[in-house]
Design a protein around this motif. Structure first.
Motif, PDB file in Angstrom:
ATOM      1  N   ASP A  79       3.387   0.863   3.002  1.00 61.69           N
ATOM      2  CA  ASP A  79       4.742   0.407   2.696  1.00 61.69           C
ATOM      3  C   ASP A  79       5.534   1.438   1.902  1.00 61.69           C
ATOM      4  O   ASP A  79       6.751   1.538   2.037  1.00 61.69           O
ATOM      5  N   ILE A  80       4.832   2.195   1.058  1.00 56.93           N
ATOM      6  CA  ILE A  80       5.478   3.084   0.090  1.00 56.93           C
ATOM      7  C   ILE A  80       4.955   4.506   0.254  1.00 56.93           C
ATOM      8  O   ILE A  80       3.755   4.710   0.485  1.00 56.93           O
ATOM      9  N   ALA A  81       5.858   5.476   0.110  1.00 54.12           N
ATOM     10  CA  ALA A  81       5.458   6.882   0.048  1.00 54.12           C
ATOM     11  C   ALA A  81       5.883   7.435  -1.298  1.00 54.12           C
ATOM     12  O   ALA A  81       7.040   7.293  -1.700  1.00 54.12           O
ATOM     13  N   VAL A  82       4.942   8.052  -1.994  1.00 55.79           N
ATOM     14  CA  VAL A  82       5.220   8.733  -3.250  1.00 55.79           C
ATOM     15  C   VAL A  82       5.379  10.212  -2.914  1.00 55.79           C
ATOM     16  O   VAL A  82       4.449  10.841  -2.403  1.00 55.79           O
ATOM     17  N   LEU A  83       6.558  10.759  -3.170  1.00 54.65           N
ATOM     18  CA  LEU A  83       6.844  12.137  -2.791  1.00 54.65           C
ATOM     19  C   LEU A  83       6.825  13.051  -4.011  1.00 54.65           C
ATOM     20  O   LEU A  83       7.635  12.891  -4.926  1.00 54.65           O
ATOM     21  N   THR A  84       5.906  14.007  -4.015  1.00 51.98           N
ATOM     22  CA  THR A  84       5.888  15.028  -5.061  1.00 51.98           C
ATOM     23  C   THR A  84       5.934  16.398  -4.385  1.00 51.98           C
ATOM     24  O   THR A  84       5.246  17.334  -4.784  1.00 51.98           O
ATOM     25  N   VAL A  85       6.764  16.488  -3.355  1.00 49.44           N
ATOM     26  CA  VAL A  85       6.898  17.701  -2.555  1.00 49.44           C
ATOM     27  C   VAL A  85       8.005  18.582  -3.129  1.00 49.44           C
ATOM     28  O   VAL A  85       8.822  18.118  -3.937  1.00 49.44           O
ATOM     29  N   PRO A  86       8.066  19.861  -2.730  1.00 50.51           N
ATOM     30  CA  PRO A  86       9.151  20.724  -3.197  1.00 50.51           C
ATOM     31  C   PRO A  86      10.522  20.165  -2.838  1.00 50.51           C
ATOM     32  O   PRO A  86      10.684  19.463  -1.837  1.00 50.51           O
ATOM     33  N   SER A 144       0.843  -1.190   0.000  1.00 54.59           N
ATOM     34  CA  SER A 144       0.000   0.000   0.000  1.00 54.59           C
ATOM     35  C   SER A 144       0.877   1.238   0.000  1.00 54.59           C
ATOM     36  O   SER A 144       2.045   1.193   0.397  1.00 54.59           O
ATOM     37  N   ALA A 145       0.293   2.365  -0.447  1.00 52.15           N
ATOM     38  CA  ALA A 145       1.084   3.582  -0.608  1.00 52.15           C
ATOM     39  C   ALA A 145       0.302   4.818  -0.194  1.00 52.15           C
ATOM     40  O   ALA A 145      -0.937   4.839  -0.223  1.00 52.15           O
ATOM     41  N   VAL A 146       1.057   5.848   0.189  1.00 45.34           N
ATOM     42  CA  VAL A 146       0.488   7.184   0.381  1.00 45.34           C
ATOM     43  C   VAL A 146       1.196   8.125  -0.576  1.00 45.34           C
ATOM     44  O   VAL A 146       2.346   7.897  -0.948  1.00 45.34           O
ATOM     45  N   ILE A 147       0.502   9.154  -0.991  1.00 38.52           N
ATOM     46  CA  ILE A 147       1.093  10.193  -1.842  1.00 38.52           C
ATOM     47  C   ILE A 147       1.139  11.485  -1.047  1.00 38.52           C
ATOM     48  O   ILE A 147       0.120  11.921  -0.497  1.00 38.52           O
ATOM     49  N   VAL A 148       2.313  12.078  -0.967  1.00 37.21           N
ATOM     50  CA  VAL A 148       2.483  13.336  -0.240  1.00 37.21           C
ATOM     51  C   VAL A 148       2.799  14.433  -1.256  1.00 37.21           C
ATOM     52  O   VAL A 148       3.829  14.383  -1.929  1.00 37.21           O
ATOM     53  N   GLY A 149       1.895  15.404  -1.335  1.00 40.21           N
ATOM     54  CA  GLY A 149       2.024  16.477  -2.319  1.00 40.21           C
ATOM     55  C   GLY A 149       1.025  16.274  -3.430  1.00 40.21           C
ATOM     56  O   GLY A 149       1.290  15.534  -4.383  1.00 40.21           O
ATOM     57  N   ILE A 150      -0.152  16.908  -3.308  1.00 42.85           N
ATOM     58  CA  ILE A 150      -1.211  16.686  -4.296  1.00 42.85           C
ATOM     59  C   ILE A 150      -1.360  17.925  -5.180  1.00 42.85           C
ATOM     60  O   ILE A 150      -2.410  18.571  -5.242  1.00 42.85           O
ATOM     61  N   GLY A 151      -0.245  18.267  -5.829  1.00 41.98           N
ATOM     62  CA  GLY A 151      -0.289  19.274  -6.877  1.00 41.98           C
ATOM     63  C   GLY A 151      -0.647  18.601  -8.181  1.00 41.98           C
ATOM     64  O   GLY A 151      -1.256  17.522  -8.186  1.00 41.98           O
ATOM     65  N   ARG A 210       8.763   2.007   4.141  1.00 43.25           N
ATOM     66  CA  ARG A 210       9.947   1.229   3.772  1.00 43.25           C
ATOM     67  C   ARG A 210      10.472   1.519   2.377  1.00 43.25           C
ATOM     68  O   ARG A 210      11.587   1.138   2.033  1.00 43.25           O
ATOM     69  N   GLY A 211       9.650   2.192   1.568  1.00 40.03           N
ATOM     70  CA  GLY A 211      10.079   2.494   0.208  1.00 40.03           C
ATOM     71  C   GLY A 211       9.591   3.859  -0.228  1.00 40.03           C
ATOM     72  O   GLY A 211       8.482   4.275   0.135  1.00 40.03           O
ATOM     73  N   PHE A 212      10.426   4.554  -0.993  1.00 41.22           N
ATOM     74  CA  PHE A 212      10.079   5.898  -1.457  1.00 41.22           C
ATOM     75  C   PHE A 212      10.192   5.976  -2.973  1.00 41.22           C
ATOM     76  O   PHE A 212      11.218   5.598  -3.547  1.00 41.22           O
ATOM     77  N   TRP A 213       9.134   6.460  -3.591  1.00 42.48           N
ATOM     78  CA  TRP A 213       9.148   6.794  -5.014  1.00 42.48           C
ATOM     79  C   TRP A 213       9.241   8.304  -5.044  1.00 42.48           C
ATOM     80  O   TRP A 213       8.259   9.010  -4.818  1.00 42.48           O
ATOM     81  N   ASN A 214      10.434   8.811  -5.299  1.00 43.78           N
ATOM     82  CA  ASN A 214      10.746  10.207  -5.037  1.00 43.78           C
ATOM     83  C   ASN A 214      10.749  11.059  -6.301  1.00 43.78           C
ATOM     84  O   ASN A 214      11.624  10.939  -7.149  1.00 43.78           O
TER      85      ASN A 214
END
Length: 221
Positions: A151-158, A89-96, A175-179
């Motif tokens: 498990d995963i964070a998708v980062l679309t932050v500045p 499962s994943a979360v997305i941080v930064g919803i631009g 545990r995992g980052f899609w940066n």
């Protein structure tokens, strides 16, 4: 998977080719192709048959001499190796714009990853519905992750926020980052995996290749 796989290190180049096998095999299944030789697969993927055999032998082979590969079986094996059946499962941080586009992209579901949370700091975005999920205030993410396993964070932050956000989420159990923050993220002090995505790099590579074509065409005149 061959038991010997765990006792040897698989090269990064081999691992990065596995998703290509996954995609091509899925297309073969859609076209009702039930078996394929390494030679036939090599022609479709523009990879040598020898390289394909070497890659797959790292995980046990899966082929039969004189028969080739059972497409459905090989697709299932590679899916397992890639973890698409793990229910991550994943979360997305930064919803631009980019975060919103990723949230609406079906690739997560197709790769076996479920998006369970969307987060932002902007009052204009918080509370909005995106891809069937309500965008939550980033200040609530620690509480959310304590109640929901991701498990995963998708980062679309500045860019200047990437490391700060990643460290916080690593401490929360990610545990995992899609940066996508446009910075080379490294968290050596945490036991996590990071894929740094630089969209501009692939665009510049394409521009370079086109410039070489221009030079070749000019030289032929």
């Amino acid at each position: 998977m061959n038991q010997d796989t765990n006792s040897k290190t698989i090269s990064n180049a081999v691992i990065r080719r596995l998703p290509r096998y996954f995609r091509y095999l899925r297309e073969l299944i859609r076209n009702d192709i039930t078996r394929i030789s390494s030679k036939e697969l090599s022609e479709k993927m523009n990879v040598t048959a020898s390289q394909i055999r070497q890659d797959l032998n790292c995980f046990g082979g899966f082929g039969q001499q004189g028969y080739g590969y059972n497409v459905t079986n090989l697709y299932g094996k590679i899916s397992t190796i890639l973890g698409t059946d793990k229910g991550y499962s994943a979360v997305i941080v930064g919803i631009g714009n980019l975060g919103k586009a990723l949230a609406n992209n079906p690739l997560f579901e197709k790769r076996g990853v479920k998006i369970i949370g969307l987060f932002d700091t902007s009052p204009e975005v918080i509370g909005n519905d995106v891809a069937g999920l309500k965008v939550l205030d980033y200040s609530e993410i620690e509480k959310f992750l304590s109640e929901n396993k991701a498990d995963i964070a998708v980062l679309t932050v500045p860019k200047n926020k990437g490391k700060e956000v990643a460290e916080k989420l690593a401490q929360c159990g990610i545990r995992g980052f899609w940066n996508f923050s446009n910075m080379e993220l490294s968290l050596d002090e945490y036991n996590v995996k990071i894929e740094n995505i630089h969209l501009g790099d692939t665009l510049m590579t394409l521009c370079y290749e086109i410039s070489k074509l221009d030079e070749e065409n000019e030289a032929q005149k």
